[in-house]
Design a protein around this motif. Structure first.
Motif, mmCIF file in Angstrom:
data_model
loop_
_atom_site.group_PDB
_atom_site.id
_atom_site.type_symbol
_atom_site.label_atom_id
_atom_site.label_comp_id
_atom_site.label_asym_id
_atom_site.label_seq_id
_atom_site.Cartn_x
_atom_site.Cartn_y
_atom_site.Cartn_z
ATOM 1 N N THR A 33 37.154 43.218 27.076
ATOM 2 C CA THR A 33 37.394 42.776 28.446
ATOM 3 C C THR A 33 38.424 43.684 29.107
ATOM 4 O O THR A 33 39.504 43.915 28.537
ATOM 5 C CB THR A 33 37.911 41.325 28.479
ATOM 6 O OG1 THR A 33 36.939 40.470 27.865
ATOM 7 C CG2 THR A 33 38.175 40.860 29.898
ATOM 8 N N GLU A 35 40.499 43.898 32.664
ATOM 9 C CA GLU A 35 40.842 43.214 33.908
ATOM 10 C C GLU A 35 41.608 44.157 34.838
ATOM 11 O O GLU A 35 42.455 44.942 34.388
ATOM 12 C CB GLU A 35 41.680 41.963 33.632
ATOM 13 C CG GLU A 35 40.901 40.875 32.907
ATOM 14 C CD GLU A 35 41.679 39.582 32.757
ATOM 15 O OE1 GLU A 35 41.024 38.533 32.569
ATOM 16 O OE2 GLU A 35 42.931 39.610 32.826
ATOM 17 N N TYR A 36 41.291 44.045 36.129
ATOM 18 C CA TYR A 36 41.961 44.867 37.134
ATOM 19 C C TYR A 36 41.894 44.152 38.480
ATOM 20 O O TYR A 36 41.224 43.126 38.617
ATOM 21 C CB TYR A 36 41.324 46.254 37.212
ATOM 22 C CG TYR A 36 39.904 46.285 37.732
ATOM 23 C CD1 TYR A 36 39.632 46.474 39.090
ATOM 24 C CD2 TYR A 36 38.812 46.134 36.877
ATOM 25 C CE1 TYR A 36 38.325 46.508 39.570
ATOM 26 C CE2 TYR A 36 37.515 46.167 37.339
ATOM 27 C CZ TYR A 36 37.280 46.350 38.698
ATOM 28 O OH TYR A 36 35.996 46.368 39.186
ATOM 29 N N ARG A 37 42.582 44.709 39.465
ATOM 30 C CA ARG A 37 42.560 44.133 40.814
ATOM 31 C C ARG A 37 41.825 45.073 41.759
ATOM 32 O O ARG A 37 41.999 46.295 41.701
ATOM 33 C CB ARG A 37 43.978 43.869 41.320
ATOM 34 C CG ARG A 37 44.684 42.772 40.541
ATOM 35 C CD ARG A 37 46.074 42.465 41.081
ATOM 36 N NE ARG A 37 46.658 41.368 40.328
ATOM 37 C CZ ARG A 37 47.443 41.533 39.260
ATOM 38 N NH1 ARG A 37 47.746 42.765 38.830
ATOM 39 N NH2 ARG A 37 47.933 40.482 38.623
ATOM 40 N N ALA A 60 41.253 39.696 41.584
ATOM 41 C CA ALA A 60 41.164 39.971 40.143
ATOM 42 C C ALA A 60 39.708 40.048 39.693
ATOM 43 O O ALA A 60 38.876 39.232 40.090
ATOM 44 C CB ALA A 60 41.913 38.902 39.359
ATOM 45 N N ALA A 62 37.181 40.950 36.074
ATOM 46 C CA ALA A 62 37.042 41.248 34.645
ATOM 47 C C ALA A 62 35.708 41.941 34.436
ATOM 48 O O ALA A 62 34.667 41.423 34.849
ATOM 49 C CB ALA A 62 37.116 39.984 33.810
ATOM 50 N N SER A 103 35.194 30.621 37.552
ATOM 51 C CA SER A 103 34.782 32.003 37.325
ATOM 52 C C SER A 103 33.342 32.152 37.833
ATOM 53 O O SER A 103 32.590 31.183 37.882
ATOM 54 C CB SER A 103 34.850 32.360 35.844
ATOM 55 O OG SER A 103 36.155 32.213 35.331
ATOM 56 N N GLY A 177 42.663 37.071 28.463
ATOM 57 C CA GLY A 177 42.593 37.315 29.898
ATOM 58 C C GLY A 177 42.466 36.015 30.657
ATOM 59 O O GLY A 177 42.342 34.932 30.086
ATOM 60 N N VAL A 179 40.603 35.933 34.060
ATOM 61 C CA VAL A 179 39.554 35.918 35.085
ATOM 62 C C VAL A 179 38.336 35.128 34.617
ATOM 63 O O VAL A 179 37.737 34.356 35.382
ATOM 64 C CB VAL A 179 39.152 37.355 35.472
ATOM 65 C CG1 VAL A 179 38.031 37.329 36.513
ATOM 66 C CG2 VAL A 179 40.354 38.115 36.009
ATOM 67 N N ASN A 180 37.970 35.274 33.364
ATOM 68 C CA ASN A 180 36.773 34.623 32.824
ATOM 69 C C ASN A 180 37.123 33.375 32.021
ATOM 70 O O ASN A 180 36.402 33.002 31.100
ATOM 71 C CB ASN A 180 35.997 35.609 31.944
ATOM 72 C CG ASN A 180 34.596 35.134 31.637
ATOM 73 O OD1 ASN A 180 33.914 34.560 32.481
ATOM 74 N ND2 ASN A 180 34.161 35.374 30.410
#
Length: 268
Positions: A33, A35-37, A60, A62, A103, A177, A179-180
């Motif tokens: 995974t 993750e970033y913006r 955000a 993923a 999500s 993480g 996001v998910n």
């Protein structure tokens, strides 16, 4: 009168040709995974009514690579591996519905037809792709699950590379993480067979794991690149700020969802 059987097409007298069996569906997998913006406006354009941006960290994203073995309740597919093994890569964002954070998978590519069929049922927007990721192994040159281990991952579709990443593990983590980490809010859509009559199926649904188990998550850093392609829009979720990368082995059971509402998405 002839009776035809099977959970999904093709339906036959025996049902043995059905592309997918009835749930529950069981999964074992290795997840990478990243993750970033991104720009929250790029997330917003992928959220049909009545979904809204998440209140916190609305940009955000993923991007997840998964190497799966899956089966029905009997587990018989595991002994016929071509029916059990597949890979996928998918982009997940977060959204809000009636004050609750969900999500949502906005893009996903898989490499087997049965995975696409399951996605049609679950509301995942699955397409065919070519997905690869480094597998850990305790012997030889493959990485162990330990600090400093490096994992590569690639995604391509229609002969174009869409994403690539190198993840370097740093230390054990308390999470895989954020996001998910919520229930999924998905739409199930099917156009009417009559031209100009809109959608015959228009449902907003909630799904999630009926049960879950997982190994120790590891957190690290990722070098992630996204690429433009003529028929894909993943690169619109441009990388503005890295968050973190994760590795985890998981086991999941999926056994249906629930209808939130129908006929309100305004999709065309």
């Amino acid at each position: 009168m002839t009776t035809v059987r099977g959970y999904f097409h093709p339906k036959t007298a025996s049902g043995a040709s059905s592309l997918i069996p009835a749930p529950p569906w069981r999964y074992s997998g290795d997840l990478l995974t990243v993750e970033y913006r991104t720009d929250p406006a790029r997330v917003r354009e992928l959220l049909p009514a009545p979904l809204e941006l998440a209140d916190e960290d609305p940009g955000a994203v993923a991007l997840i690579w998964a190497d799966w073995q899956s089966c029905s309740a009997t587990g018989e597919e595991l002994l016929d591996p071509v029916r059990a093994q597949y890979k996928e890569a998918f982009a997940v964002v977060r959204c809000s519905y009636r004050g609750r954070t969900y999500s949502r998978c906005v893009y996903i590519w898989v490499d087997k037809d049965f995975a696409i069929a399951r996605g049609l049922h679950q509301g995942y927007p699955k397409k065919l792709g070519s997905i690869h990721q480094t597998r850990p192994h305790p012997y030889g040159p493959a990485p162990r699950i330990e600090a400093g281990a490096r994992f590569g991952a690639t995604l391509a579709a229609a002969d174009r590379r869409l994403a690539q990443a190198v993840v370097t593990l740093r230390e054990p983590s308390g999470t895989n993480g954020f996001v998910n980490s919520h229930p999924m809010a998905h739409h199930r859509w099917l156009p009417s067979i009559e031209k100009g009559e809109g959608l015959a199926l228009d449902e907003l649904i909630e799904t999630g794991a009926a049960s879950f188990e997982g190994g120790q998550p590891w957190v690290g850093d990722a070098d992630l690149e996204l690429f433009e392609a003529p028929t894909e829009e993943l690169a619109r979720l441009e990388i503005r700020e890295p968050i973190a990368a994760y590795y985890r082995q998981v086991g999941v059971v999926w056994d249906g969802g629930r209808l939130l509402e129908s006929g309100t998405s305004g999709a065309e």
